[in-house]
Design a protein around this motif. Structure first.
Motif, short mmCIF file in Angstrom:
data_model
loop_
_atom_site.label_atom_id
_atom_site.label_comp_id
_atom_site.label_asym_id
_atom_site.label_seq_id
_atom_site.Cartn_x
_atom_site.Cartn_y
_atom_site.Cartn_z
N PHE A 175 7.64 14.43 -7.02
CA PHE A 175 7.19 13.79 -8.12
C PHE A 175 5.42 13.85 -8.14
CE2 PHE A 175 5.58 9.78 -9.95
CZ PHE A 175 5.50 9.42 -10.98
N ARG A 188 0.89 9.02 -13.63
CA ARG A 188 2.35 9.03 -12.27
C ARG A 188 1.92 7.84 -11.35
NH1 ARG A 188 5.62 13.39 -14.06
NH2 ARG A 188 6.31 13.40 -11.96
N PRO A 206 11.97 14.11 -2.89
CA PRO A 206 11.53 13.53 -3.73
C PRO A 206 10.37 13.00 -4.22
CG PRO A 206 12.63 11.81 -2.86
CD PRO A 206 12.80 13.08 -2.22
N ASP A 254 4.49 7.90 -16.09
CA ASP A 254 6.00 8.39 -15.65
C ASP A 254 5.99 6.83 -14.05
OD1 ASP A 254 8.66 8.82 -15.26
OD2 ASP A 254 7.87 10.73 -14.97
N ALA A 288 4.10 6.02 -7.80
CA ALA A 288 5.18 5.68 -7.37
C ALA A 288 5.99 4.37 -5.92
CB ALA A 288 5.25 7.10 -6.15
N LEU A 323 18.68 8.35 -10.75
CA LEU A 323 17.87 9.65 -11.34
C LEU A 323 17.16 9.36 -12.91
CD1 LEU A 323 19.51 12.74 -9.29
CD2 LEU A 323 18.38 10.07 -8.47
N PHE A 373 8.32 6.13 -10.17
CA PHE A 373 9.47 6.55 -9.63
C PHE A 373 9.15 5.41 -8.32
CE2 PHE A 373 9.76 8.28 -4.99
CZ PHE A 373 10.85 8.88 -5.44
N HIS A 380 16.37 7.26 -13.93
CA HIS A 380 15.10 6.30 -14.33
C HIS A 380 14.46 7.09 -12.88
CE1 HIS A 380 18.04 4.19 -16.93
NE2 HIS A 380 16.72 3.75 -17.26
N ASN A 381 14.82 7.80 -12.60
CA ASN A 381 13.15 7.67 -11.17
C ASN A 381 13.29 6.95 -10.08
OD1 ASN A 381 12.74 10.29 -12.49
ND2 ASN A 381 10.65 9.49 -12.74
N HIS A 441 11.07 1.85 -17.69
CA HIS A 441 11.43 3.43 -18.43
C HIS A 441 11.63 3.66 -19.70
CE1 HIS A 441 10.96 6.56 -15.42
NE2 HIS A 441 10.56 5.23 -14.53
#
Length: 288
Positions: free
Chosen positions: A229, A66, A225, A110, A68, A139, A112, A141-142, A88
């Motif tokens: 995440f 994950r 957010p 994932d 970001a 949202l 973000f 697609h984050n 994504h």
């Protein structure tokens, strides 16, 4: 540089790393210049997303699950958003293909992306702030886009309006009940008019945008957010053109006058970084 930094952080050699590459390249998209953009904004390689994709897919996908990316450049990171959206789409296509073959997609990676930036579509001011995107969230697609109204909207000239976050203008209105004036006294109508004038005056007196608004929106729209995440890695796409008196955040109005868009101070950049690193630390994430 960014690939090395990502590996150093994700393999535990360093908790954080600063990569001195200019620019972060957030206007460079999947094929270079972002689709629909007037230019690539001096961006040739999107270093932030090179690091993010390497973290997710490098070393056979074992570096991070994950990731970001948070962008606090004064301009919207349209290239970063385009790459995030494409990544994504690729992930979902792979999942659908695996399902069609009767298998299961074990890839739970994932991504973000959040961008805080100025935005103005030019309605009312004549200033179309580059690149003209990033006014809505995606949202699915984050993707979180946070628009800070430019300070030049205070100089739009019409004191009966208040700017919206994307540069369009919404009228201040106070409901009048003219039925109260049926007795001919005019008292109720006069009171309503005074109330409306007071509301308009109050709206005109409130400064638009600026560092306080920027920092408030970061705390309220970006940090929650990001915390939800729970990234393994946080990449900060750090542009510094939101700084006070930086030519990069100025707009030129119809009269040719240069107007400041925002006025961040060095302490604001320190605070933003501390907030972001604090969220990363609470998630056990490294920071580049």
């Amino acid at each position: 540089g960014v690939v090395h930094a990502v590996e150093q952080v994700l393999t535990g050699r360093n908790r954080t790393a600063f990569v001195c590459v200019r620019p972060p390249g957030h206007h460079a998209g999947v094929d270079g210049a972002t689709a629909g953009a007037p230019s690539s904004g001096f961006s040739f390689l999107n270093n932030a997303m090179i690091g993010a994709i390497h973290a997710l897919e490098g070393n056979s996908g074992r570096l991070a699950r994950r990731v970001a990316v948070v962008d606090f450049d004064v301009h919207h990171g349209n290239g970063t958003e385009e790459i995030a959206r494409a990544w994504h789409a690729k992930q979902r296509k792979a999942g659908a293909r695996a399902a069609s073959l009767g298998g299961h997609n074990n890839n739970d990676a994932d991504l973000f992306f959040a961008s805080i930036h100025l935005a103005d579509d030019g309605i009312g001011t004549g200033i179309e702030f580059y690149p003209g995107t990033g006014t809505v969230d995606d949202l699915h697609h984050n993707i979180v886009n946070v628009c800070v109204p430019p300070m030049w909207l205070s100089h739009a000239g019409n004191k009966n309006i208040r700017p919206s976050p994307v540069g369009t203008r919404a009228r201040v209105s106070v409901k009048r009940n003219r039925d109260d004036d049926l007795d001919g006294s005019g008292v109720a109508l006069a009171s309503s008019k005074a109330t409306e004038e007071a509301a308009v005056a109050a709206a005109a007196a409130v400064p638009v945008g600026g560092r306080a608004e920027w920092m408030r929106l970061l705390r309220e729209r970006v940090l929650p957010p990001l915390r939800t995440f729970k990234p393994d890695l946080l990449i900060i796409s750090a542009g510094f053109d939101a700084a006070n008196a930086d030519v990069g955040n100025q707009g030129v109005d119809r009269r040719g006058q240069r107007l400041a868009g925002v006025n961040l101070q060095p302490s604001d950049y320190e605070e933003m970084t501390a907030h972001l690193c604090g969220v990363a630390a609470s998630c056990g994430a490294g920071v580049v």
